[in-house]
Design an enzyme around this catalytic site. Structure first.
Site, mmCIF file in Angstrom:
data_model
loop_
_atom_site.group_PDB
_atom_site.id
_atom_site.type_symbol
_atom_site.label_atom_id
_atom_site.label_comp_id
_atom_site.label_asym_id
_atom_site.label_seq_id
_atom_site.Cartn_x
_atom_site.Cartn_y
_atom_site.Cartn_z
ATOM 1 N N LYS A 1 0.866 -1.189 0.000
ATOM 2 C CA LYS A 1 0.000 0.000 0.000
ATOM 3 C C LYS A 1 0.893 1.227 0.000
ATOM 4 C CE LYS A 1 -4.448 0.894 0.057
ATOM 5 N NZ LYS A 1 -5.510 0.053 -0.497
HETATM 6 P P1 NAD Z 1 -13.339 7.348 -3.232
HETATM 7 O O1 NAD Z 1 -12.370 8.416 -2.989
HETATM 8 O O2 NAD Z 1 -13.806 7.115 -4.636
HETATM 9 O O3 NAD Z 1 -14.651 7.555 -2.321
HETATM 10 C C1 NAD Z 1 -14.632 7.759 -0.958
HETATM 11 C C2 NAD Z 1 -16.009 8.305 -0.595
HETATM 12 O O4 NAD Z 1 -16.164 8.323 0.824
HETATM 13 C C3 NAD Z 1 -16.235 9.734 -1.077
HETATM 14 O O5 NAD Z 1 -17.550 9.836 -1.623
HETATM 15 C C4 NAD Z 1 -16.149 10.560 0.219
HETATM 16 O O6 NAD Z 1 -16.898 11.748 0.135
HETATM 17 C C5 NAD Z 1 -16.724 9.559 1.193
HETATM 18 N N1 NAD Z 1 -16.406 9.815 2.589
HETATM 19 C C6 NAD Z 1 -15.229 10.145 3.160
HETATM 20 N N2 NAD Z 1 -15.374 10.274 4.494
HETATM 21 C C7 NAD Z 1 -16.671 10.011 4.766
HETATM 22 C C8 NAD Z 1 -17.457 9.967 5.945
HETATM 23 N N3 NAD Z 1 -16.914 10.213 7.129
HETATM 24 N N4 NAD Z 1 -18.775 9.637 5.846
HETATM 25 C C9 NAD Z 1 -19.337 9.355 4.650
HETATM 26 N N5 NAD Z 1 -18.641 9.399 3.512
HETATM 27 C C10 NAD Z 1 -17.341 9.702 3.553
HETATM 28 O O7 NAD Z 1 -12.701 6.023 -2.599
HETATM 29 P P2 NAD Z 1 -13.025 4.512 -2.921
HETATM 30 O O8 NAD Z 1 -12.014 4.034 -3.887
HETATM 31 O O9 NAD Z 1 -14.476 4.330 -3.193
HETATM 32 O O10 NAD Z 1 -12.634 3.858 -1.502
HETATM 33 C C11 NAD Z 1 -13.578 3.781 -0.445
HETATM 34 C C12 NAD Z 1 -13.155 2.639 0.464
HETATM 35 O O11 NAD Z 1 -13.109 1.432 -0.314
HETATM 36 C C13 NAD Z 1 -11.758 2.788 1.082
HETATM 37 O O12 NAD Z 1 -11.752 2.195 2.354
HETATM 38 C C14 NAD Z 1 -10.887 1.981 0.145
HETATM 39 O O13 NAD Z 1 -9.694 1.524 0.762
HETATM 40 C C15 NAD Z 1 -11.829 0.839 -0.178
HETATM 41 N N6 NAD Z 1 -11.464 0.117 -1.390
HETATM 42 C C16 NAD Z 1 -11.458 0.722 -2.612
HETATM 43 C C17 NAD Z 1 -11.075 -0.017 -3.714
HETATM 44 C C18 NAD Z 1 -11.077 0.561 -5.104
HETATM 45 O O14 NAD Z 1 -10.777 -0.174 -6.056
HETATM 46 N N7 NAD Z 1 -11.433 1.820 -5.294
HETATM 47 C C19 NAD Z 1 -10.714 -1.360 -3.590
HETATM 48 C C20 NAD Z 1 -10.766 -1.949 -2.330
HETATM 49 C C21 NAD Z 1 -11.139 -1.197 -1.236
#
Ligand code: NAD
Length: 419
Positions: free
Chosen positions: A109
């Site tokens: 990471k």
């Molecule tokens: P992203 O940046 O696209 O979205 C994050 C979202 O969370 C945004 O809409 C933001 O406004 C919202 N957010 C932040 N703090 C918040 C809060 N306190 N309450 C409500 N909403 C809040 O990110 P993503 O890629 O969708 O990642 C989200 C989660 O999924 C993370 O934990 C990430 O590690 C995990 N994840 C993502 C992927 C991927 O491929 N994108 C893969 C595995 C895991």
């Protein structure tokens, strides 16, 4: 004597999860010693000339937790709360996650402590390129392959690929995944995490005999993972009654029009103000009665202070580490069915693996091929975890950790250790 206690960090949680699963697997002390800790930890300075003309120094990290089963693999996060501890935790989870879905990668990471929302595109590009050059000795298609995470996207990956390729003199698309399609990205990668979340929810509903059509769903975090999961669930007839992002939440007990909400979020960057909905606070959103809650924001959003308000039958962890260990115990005690993060959100890294394979072979697949293979991988991983959950009578989280950690332990035992 004054004693200081600090709240458990994400890395403490990762180690605690490891120990619980290792105990259940009865892993010997030597094997634990070899697989518990990160293999490499790098902290870098990232100086950037900002639009004001002044230099600002950001701090960045890249952690390789394991390369036992293949090249290290994991996303890059741009967020003000990024710390080395958080990156170590996320790298550790990546190792077990890749093993749960049985793809030939280890875990890594990266991240930069920054506030990307307050930066211009030019500043973001300079920061990404400088960070790439700082971690360059560690990354490569056979070594360590970054991908998008919170507040990074295909454009970020394109800059990393370009910076890396410039040092070699020819294009090397396999150094990152989650790239734009025109640079060797895979069809279906952008929506892979949310799609994978959907497949595991489908499997859980089948197991619990809970009809997905008409089920009430609450989604916390409406970014890449959350919005796609919501869209797929909406398409399957579920009723998405509330969603939130970092700026607020919206609620409609009859169900939100998800394609319209995605349109609004794309236009304005927020869900707040969506017509035919009322606004809802983060605390009230978590306490809504529903069949399925999808935490898809950041770590530790469900804690000891709000876990007992939850009224969901299934919690599908699209985010990494959304439940603190105390919250986890509270929900287990109430027999909430938890689809643990290292299973639930593994669709992203699975399609990243497909992208890497396509880049290496210079042969690209149809979107439907990607979806079909992803569905097979996710549903087979769900069955493997469920089997352990039932046979060993352990919670789903421990079962998933046992599956992943067991596979890494077997690999390290077979490889032995350089004397
Ligand atoms: P992203 O940046 O696209 O979205 C994050 C979202 O969370 C945004 O809409 C933001 O406004 C919202 N957010 C932040 N703090 C918040 C809060 N306190 N309450 C409500 N909403 C809040 O990110 P993503 O890629 O969708 O990642 C989200 C989660 O999924 C993370 O934990 C990430 O590690 C995990 N994840 C993502 C992927 C991927 O491929 N994108 C893969 C595995 C895991």
């Amino acid at each position: 004597m004054l004693t200081m206690t600090r709240p458990a960090s994400a890395y403490d949680v990762a180690l605690e999860n490891f120990d619980t699963a290792a105990d259940a697997l009865e892993l010997n002390a030597d094997t634990r010693e070899m697989i518990r800790y990160p293999e490499r930890v790098l902290t870098v300075s990232v100086p950037v000339r900002m639009d004001t003309g002044r230099i600002h120094r950001f701090e960045g990290f890249r952690v390789q937790h394991s390369s036992v089963r293949g090249p290290a693999k994991g996303g890059i996060r741009f967020h003000p709360q990024v710390t080395l501890d958080e990156v170590k935790a996320l790298a550790t989870w990546m190792t077990w996650k890749c093993a749960v879905v049985n793809i030939p990668f280890g875990g890594a990471k990266g991240g930069i402590t920054c506030d990307p929302k307050s930066m211009s595109l030019a500043e973001l590009e300079k920061m990404t390129r400088r960070y790439t050059s700082a971690i360059l000795p560690l990354i490569g298609p056979e070594q360590d392959i970054p991908a998008p995470d919170v507040y990074t996207n295909p454009q970020t990956m394109a800059w990393i690929m370009d910076t890396y390729s410039m040092t070699k003199g020819y294009p090397i698309p396999g150094v990152v995944t989650g790239k734009p399609i025109s640079l060797g990205g895979s069809l279906g990668r952008n929506e892979a995490t949310g799609r994978g979340v959907f497949y595991t929810i489908q499997s859980a509903c089948e197991f619990l005999r809970l009809p997905l059509a008409g089920a009430r769903v609450v989604v916390q975090g409406f970014g890449n993972a959350g919005s796609v999961a919501a869209q797929m669930l909406h398409g399957a007839g579920a009723r998405i009654i509330a969603v939130s992002d970092s700026t607020g939440g919206v609620f409609n007990p009859r169900g939100l029009d998800i394609p319209e909400l995605i349109h609004l979020k794309t236009l304005t960057g927020r869900v707040a103000g969506f017509p035919q909905s009322e606004s809802i606070s983060p605390a009230d959103l978590l306490g809504l009665e529903c069949e399925i809650l999808v935490p898809a924001a950041l770590e530790n959003t469900v804690r000891v202070d709000n876990a007992s308000t939850l009224r969901a039958r299934i919690v599908a962890e699209a985010a990494n580490g959304p439940l603190t260990p105390e919250a986890d115990r509270i929900l287990q005690g109430r027999e909430v069915f938890i689809i643990p993060d290292i299973l639930c959100n593994a669709g992203g890294v699975t399609v990243s693996y497909f992208e890497w394979v396509q880049d290496e072979q210079h042969l690209f697949w149809e979107a439907q091929d990607v979806y079909d293979r992803l569905e097979r991988v996710m549903k087979s991983a769900f069955r493997d975890v469920l089997k352990l959950h039932q046979e060993r009578r352990v919670p789903m989280r421990i079962a998933a950790n046992m599956l992943g950690i067991g596979r890494v332990a077997e690999a390290v035992q077979l490889r032995g250790i350089y004397p």
